[in-house]
Scaffold this active site. Sequence first.
Site, PDB file in Angstrom:
ATOM      1  N   TRP A  62       0.819  -1.227   0.000  1.00 34.04           N
ATOM      2  CA  TRP A  62       0.000   0.000   0.000  1.00 34.04           C
ATOM      3  C   TRP A  62       0.847   1.269   0.000  1.00 34.04           C
ATOM      4  O   TRP A  62       0.315   2.364  -0.119  1.00 34.04           O
ATOM      5  CB  TRP A  62      -0.935  -0.002   1.212  1.00 34.04           C
ATOM      6  N   LYS A  63       2.150   1.133   0.208  1.00 34.99           N
ATOM      7  CA  LYS A  63       3.035   2.317   0.262  1.00 34.99           C
ATOM      8  C   LYS A  63       2.473   3.332   1.273  1.00 34.99           C
ATOM      9  O   LYS A  63       1.997   2.902   2.314  1.00 34.99           O
ATOM     10  CB  LYS A  63       3.228   2.889  -1.144  1.00 34.99           C
TER      11      LYS A  63
ATOM     12  N   GLU B 156      11.918   2.059  -4.069  1.00 35.73           N
ATOM     13  CA  GLU B 156      11.679   3.429  -3.584  1.00 35.73           C
ATOM     14  C   GLU B 156      12.546   3.730  -2.367  1.00 35.73           C
ATOM     15  O   GLU B 156      12.935   4.873  -2.137  1.00 35.73           O
ATOM     16  CB  GLU B 156      10.182   3.628  -3.283  1.00 35.73           C
TER      17      GLU B 156
ATOM     18  N   GLU C  90      11.164  -6.706  -9.275  1.00 37.81           N
ATOM     19  CA  GLU C  90      10.438  -5.484  -9.611  1.00 37.81           C
ATOM     20  C   GLU C  90      11.337  -4.581 -10.460  1.00 37.81           C
ATOM     21  O   GLU C  90      12.053  -3.722  -9.914  1.00 37.81           O
ATOM     22  CB  GLU C  90      10.032  -4.743  -8.339  1.00 37.81           C
TER      23      GLU C  90
ATOM     24  N   GLY D  52       5.009   1.778 -11.015  1.00 36.54           N
ATOM     25  CA  GLY D  52       4.399   3.080 -10.763  1.00 36.54           C
ATOM     26  C   GLY D  52       3.715   3.694 -11.960  1.00 36.54           C
ATOM     27  O   GLY D  52       3.717   3.127 -13.054  1.00 36.54           O
TER      28      GLY D  52
ATOM     29  N   SER E  50       3.359  -2.608 -12.166  1.00 36.76           N
ATOM     30  CA  SER E  50       2.161  -2.395 -13.006  1.00 36.76           C
ATOM     31  C   SER E  50       1.283  -3.643 -13.137  1.00 36.76           C
ATOM     32  O   SER E  50       0.697  -3.878 -14.197  1.00 36.76           O
ATOM     33  CB  SER E  50       2.559  -1.871 -14.386  1.00 36.76           C
TER      34      SER E  50
HETATM   35  P1  PGA Z   1       2.885  -0.747  -8.974  1.00 40.17           P
HETATM   36  O1  PGA Z   1       3.963  -0.830  -7.781  1.00 40.17           O
HETATM   37  O2  PGA Z   1       2.072  -2.030  -8.936  1.00 40.17           O
HETATM   38  O3  PGA Z   1       2.048   0.448  -8.632  1.00 40.17           O
HETATM   39  O4  PGA Z   1       3.654  -0.598 -10.256  1.00 40.17           O
HETATM   40  C1  PGA Z   1       4.604  -2.031  -7.453  1.00 40.17           C
HETATM   41  C2  PGA Z   1       5.569  -1.805  -6.322  1.00 40.17           C
HETATM   42  O5  PGA Z   1       6.269  -0.779  -6.315  1.00 40.17           O
HETATM   43  O6  PGA Z   1       5.676  -2.651  -5.394  1.00 40.17           O
END
Ligand code: PGA
Length: 259
Positions: free
Chosen positions: A11-12, A99, A167, A173, A215
């Site tokens: 969920w960040k 990130e 990833e 993103g 994505s």
């Molecule tokens: P995303 O992010 O599905 O929005 O591309 C994946 C992630 O950063 O874990």
Amino acid sequence: MTKKKLIVGNWKMNPETAAEARTTFTKIKTKAAKLKNADTVICPPSLFLGDLRKLVTGKRCVLGAQNCHAAVSGAHTGEISAVQIASMKVPYVILGHSERRAAGEGDEDISQKIKAAMASGLKVILCVGEEKRDRDGKYLRTVEMQLLNDLSKIAKTDLSQLVIAYEPIWAIGKNALRPATPGDVFEMKIFVKRVLTDKFGKENADQTMFLYGGSVDDKNTEEFLGDGQADGLLVGRASLSAEIFGKIMEIGDRVAAKK
Ligand code: PGA
């Protein structure tokens, strides 16, 4: 025996309120309870872990943290430790997300965090992935170095506590170039297995699950789990909608049941 798929929601720094987090988590948990062939992990902001922990009822939908500190406790303002996460009966932690790497976290930091997390009994979802693709295969070397450096402090028997999430940064993103293709994912699965097998032996490497992230949505889930042969998915944006994430979970359950 059917191998269950692992569907993880990152969920960040979302959602904005605890109430929203509870509502979305409850919907996801209700869906998860119906799925025999998929396990779900939701990784909310750490502030919400205590609240959501009270809503966990079974093993099919559990929680994960998005990061931890390498120390057990002490003067580390704003941090949380693996011991604290484990004490909340939260079984997973994401480490090495791109990130966080972009915010300055290096492989040495990550390797210490992995060691601390595993010592606390947490399962580690280690994110690896290259910034861009090149024709001569340097991206493979990037991922290999991340794996070898990040896993430099663990024992081969720890691999059952490890999940690798591939990833690629170019696929993550809302500014993503494109999602990876199932071919990209399958190639990387084979490569990661080879790196782990060379370092830790086949039997141990076989314990580690391989997820794809970047994505992912309900339209491309089937191809990553099918042709891409990922053992599961790490989902960002699409995990914020219980409806879309629920579809991804259902597809995961269906693909696992077919195998
Ligand atoms: P995303 O992010 O599905 O929005 O591309 C994946 C992630 O950063 O874990």
